[in-house]
Design a protein around this motif. Structure first.
Motif, short mmCIF file in Angstrom:
data_model
loop_
_atom_site.label_atom_id
_atom_site.label_comp_id
_atom_site.label_asym_id
_atom_site.label_seq_id
_atom_site.Cartn_x
_atom_site.Cartn_y
_atom_site.Cartn_z
N ASP A 197 55.63 44.46 43.21
CA ASP A 197 55.57 43.24 42.41
C ASP A 197 55.01 42.06 43.20
OD1 ASP A 197 56.66 44.62 40.32
OD2 ASP A 197 58.66 43.77 40.49
N GLY A 198 55.38 41.95 44.47
CA GLY A 198 54.93 40.83 45.27
C GLY A 198 53.48 40.88 45.67
N LEU A 199 52.85 42.02 45.44
CA LEU A 199 51.43 42.14 45.75
C LEU A 199 50.63 42.37 44.47
CD1 LEU A 199 51.59 44.00 49.19
CD2 LEU A 199 51.25 41.56 48.73
N TYR A 200 50.04 43.56 44.28
CA TYR A 200 49.05 43.69 43.22
C TYR A 200 49.57 44.26 41.91
CZ TYR A 200 45.66 41.92 46.43
OH TYR A 200 44.97 41.08 47.28
N GLN A 201 50.87 44.14 41.69
CA GLN A 201 51.39 44.37 40.35
C GLN A 201 51.66 43.06 39.62
OE1 GLN A 201 54.65 47.02 37.81
NE2 GLN A 201 54.44 47.31 40.00
N ILE A 223 34.82 48.22 43.70
CA ILE A 223 34.66 48.54 45.11
C ILE A 223 35.98 49.02 45.70
CG2 ILE A 223 34.10 47.57 47.39
CD1 ILE A 223 32.36 45.51 45.83
N PHE A 224 37.07 48.37 45.33
CA PHE A 224 38.40 48.77 45.79
C PHE A 224 39.42 48.41 44.73
CE2 PHE A 224 42.39 47.49 48.12
CZ PHE A 224 42.80 48.78 48.40
N SER A 225 40.28 49.36 44.40
CA SER A 225 41.33 49.11 43.41
C SER A 225 42.65 49.70 43.91
CB SER A 225 40.97 49.72 42.05
OG SER A 225 40.90 51.12 42.12
N VAL A 226 43.73 49.15 43.41
CA VAL A 226 45.06 49.70 43.68
C VAL A 226 45.38 50.67 42.56
CG1 VAL A 226 47.51 49.19 43.91
CG2 VAL A 226 45.82 47.65 44.92
N ASN A 229 47.05 50.77 34.12
CA ASN A 229 45.69 50.66 34.64
C ASN A 229 45.73 50.39 36.13
OD1 ASN A 229 45.11 49.19 31.60
ND2 ASN A 229 43.71 50.80 32.28
N ASN A 230 44.60 50.65 36.77
CA ASN A 230 44.47 50.31 38.17
C ASN A 230 44.13 48.83 38.32
OD1 ASN A 230 44.82 53.06 38.80
ND2 ASN A 230 42.62 53.44 38.58
N ALA A 231 44.63 48.21 39.37
CA ALA A 231 44.33 46.80 39.65
C ALA A 231 43.03 46.72 40.43
CB ALA A 231 45.47 46.16 40.44
N LYS A 232 42.04 46.07 39.83
CA LYS A 232 40.73 45.95 40.46
C LYS A 232 40.76 44.78 41.44
CE LYS A 232 39.88 48.55 36.73
NZ LYS A 232 40.98 49.06 35.91
N ILE A 233 40.64 45.08 42.73
CA ILE A 233 40.81 44.06 43.76
C ILE A 233 39.46 43.51 44.23
CG2 ILE A 233 41.89 43.54 45.98
CD1 ILE A 233 43.75 44.44 43.64
N LEU A 234 38.49 44.37 44.41
CA LEU A 234 37.16 43.95 44.84
C LEU A 234 36.13 44.58 43.91
CD1 LEU A 234 37.68 44.57 48.67
CD2 LEU A 234 37.33 42.31 47.63
N GLU A 246 34.38 35.54 34.67
CA GLU A 246 34.23 36.92 35.14
C GLU A 246 35.52 37.46 35.77
OE1 GLU A 246 32.57 40.59 35.95
OE2 GLU A 246 31.72 38.98 34.74
N LEU A 247 36.24 36.63 36.50
CA LEU A 247 37.40 37.08 37.27
C LEU A 247 38.71 36.73 36.59
CD1 LEU A 247 36.06 36.06 40.81
CD2 LEU A 247 35.86 38.27 39.66
N MET A 248 38.66 36.46 35.31
CA MET A 248 39.86 36.13 34.52
C MET A 248 40.96 37.17 34.71
SD MET A 248 40.77 33.80 32.10
CE MET A 248 39.22 33.25 31.36
N VAL A 249 42.15 36.73 35.02
CA VAL A 249 43.33 37.57 35.20
C VAL A 249 43.10 38.67 36.25
CG1 VAL A 249 45.25 38.65 33.98
CG2 VAL A 249 43.73 37.16 32.72
N GLU A 250 42.43 38.29 37.32
CA GLU A 250 42.30 39.17 38.48
C GLU A 250 42.84 38.50 39.74
OE1 GLU A 250 38.61 41.55 38.90
OE2 GLU A 250 38.00 40.61 37.00
N GLY A 251 43.55 37.38 39.56
CA GLY A 251 44.22 36.77 40.69
C GLY A 251 43.38 35.83 41.53
N HIS A 252 42.49 35.04 40.90
CA HIS A 252 41.60 34.16 41.66
C HIS A 252 41.72 32.68 41.30
CE1 HIS A 252 39.08 37.27 43.61
NE2 HIS A 252 39.35 37.98 42.52
#
Length: 467
Positions: free
Chosen positions: A57-61, A266-269, A342-347, A406-412
């Motif tokens: 939860d504290g990271l990419y969830q 490029i990288f996902s959780v 779903n997978n969390a898209k990080i990059l 583009e980066l909506m709801v991806e943590g930016h």
């Protein structure tokens, strides 16, 4: 969970139990001392435990995933919200409130350190390079995410307080390093990862983009360089990634969010099963309700007819009366009939275009290169798009607008506003359970407080100003 209590973990040799798939892992904080690491392959299983930490939860969830949009102006508290993140959404947090980034990021750091230290017990080899390289990259990611939330600013050479840098086990409780020193460690780790991952035994991404390979390290270097305002470096690292891929077409783009295709990820959780977490459920539960809704301002940024992102990101839930319409975030619709899985898209590659555009816009004489990247990204998203010719402030504003879309709801969004010295202005979306409307640039609440448990347990820890 105090960050220095993990010093005792090094006394235990441990493995992380794995299932059939690489990231189907059962992580354990302290594992049976009788389970010994006897080979470099055993160390790789510990590495998979480090990756598993990213799902927390504290990271990419949650906290590195949708919370930055809720803190800013892309998400707001929904009417079905039972209390989740209301304190954060209204900037009412104190040192007694905890978003779990601190604990989980340092868990990732300690697991990465364990991989590096245990790998050093074995002779140099290409498999050792592959394992250690990923651990250095994960350690850099964790320190960077901590800096984004808790660092008092983002300047590359700043002497203000950052976060503790932890690269080895020590009985001495750590103090906060300067921002500059934290950047030094992040870059050192990423440079080491580049060297190691350049000489490995086999391809890293065998089952989708769920591990840190050379391309992911270059992408992370581009992002970190952007925050540090090292413009030429940011452009160069982004170019390295861009040269190895292409932007998704509209069909591929839509499939990417339901995990039917990797597209430009490029990288996902990886979230392999519902037991590992349904990261989209807080955003779109059962297709019609949401703990958090898109702001009207955010939803209406898109061309609803021609922009593929509108149908990929936005679901309109019509209200019974005028003005009651609710825009739900549809970016993570689930897969295999399981909502929110779903997978969390990080990059992603599109971020690299935006990074290169922003970097070039800040380099004298490079406006044409910046607008070329902006136009290329828009052409891949908007049917019938006509190129624009922008310079100066208009170009800067257009790039930030496109980052938001583009980066909506991806943590930016929250971090972007921080680094460009922007303010949060919620306007008409400040209603209902969202009661605080404006957070001005420079407000101390743009820096999250160090958790009070850490302050109490660690005599060397100092709280940020204002808390």
């Amino acid at each position: 969970m105090k960050i220095y209590k993990y010093i005792y973990v090094v006394l235990l040799s441990f493995l992380v139990l794995s299932c059939d798939k690489n990231l189907d892992i059962v992580p354990q904080d302290v594992l049976d001392a009788e389970i010994a690491i006897t080979s470099i392959e055993d160390v790789e299983k510990v590495l998979l435990g480090a990756y598993a930490t990213l799902r927390r939860d504290g990271l990419y969830q949650e906290s590195m995933f949708f919370l930055p949009d809720l803190l800013a102006d892309n998400l707001r508290i929904g009417q079905t919200n039972g209390g989740s993140f209301r304190t954060e959404a209204n900037w009412q947090y104190s040192s007694g409130d905890d978003i779990d980034v601190w604990d989980e990021a340092y868990t990732l750091i300690f697991r990465s350190n364990s991989v590096i230290e245990n790998a050093n017990r074995f002779e140099d080899s290409q498999i050792k390079n592959r394992i250690k390289g990923q651990a250095y990259a994960l350690r850099a990611l964790a320190h960077f995410d901590l800096l984004r939330y808790y660092g008092e600013e983002y300047g590359r050479n700043s002497e203000r307080r950052g976060v503790p840098v932890v690269t080895s086990f020590s009985a001495t409780p750590p103090a906060r390093e300067t921002i500059s020193e934290v950047y030094d460690q992040i870059f050192d780790d990423l440079f080491e990862a580049l060297v190691l991952l350049g000489d490995i035994d086999k391809e890293i991404q065998e089952d989708g983009p769920h591990l840190m390979d050379l391309r992911a390290v270059n992408a992370l270097l581009a992002r970190v360089s952007l925050y540090a305002e090292q413009w030429q470096d940011a452009a160069d690292y982004a170019s390295e990634v861009i040269s190895s891929g292409t932007l998704s077409n509209p069909t591929e783009y839509a499939s990417m969010w339901s995990d039917d295709a990797d597209g430009e990820v490029i990288f996902s959780v990886r979230f392999a099963t519902a037991d590992e977490g349904r990261l989209g459920n807080s955003l779109l539960d059962n297709g019609r309700v949401s703990s958090f809704t898109l702001t009207v301002d955010a939803a209406e940024l898109y061309d609803q007819v021609n922009d593929v992102r509108y149908n990929s990101f936005v679901l309109l839930n019509p209200g019974s009366n005028p003005g009651d319409d609710v825009y739900l975030p549809n970016k993570y619709p689930g897969r295999g009939g399981q909502s929110g899985l779903n997978n969390a898209k990080i990059l992603r590659l599109s971020e690299m275009y935006l990074i290169r555009a922003e970097a070039n816009a800040n380099i004298v004489g490079q406006d044409a290169a910046a607008v070329a990247d902006l136009n290329e990204l828009r052409r891949s998203r908007i049917t019938g798009y006509v190129d624009e010719d922008l310079t100066g402030e208009a170009l800067d504003e257009a790039i930030q607008l496109e980052r938001r879309k583009e980066l909506m709801v991806e943590g930016h969004r929250w971090f972007d506003l921080r680094r460009i010295n922007g303010s949060v202005e919620r306007g008409a979306d400040c209603r209902g359970l969202t009661v605080n409307c404006v957070l001005l640039s420079g407000d101390h609440r743009f820096v999250f407080p160090i958790p009070q448990d850490e302050i109490l347990a660690n005599p060397n820890m100092r709280q940020s100003d204002g808390y």
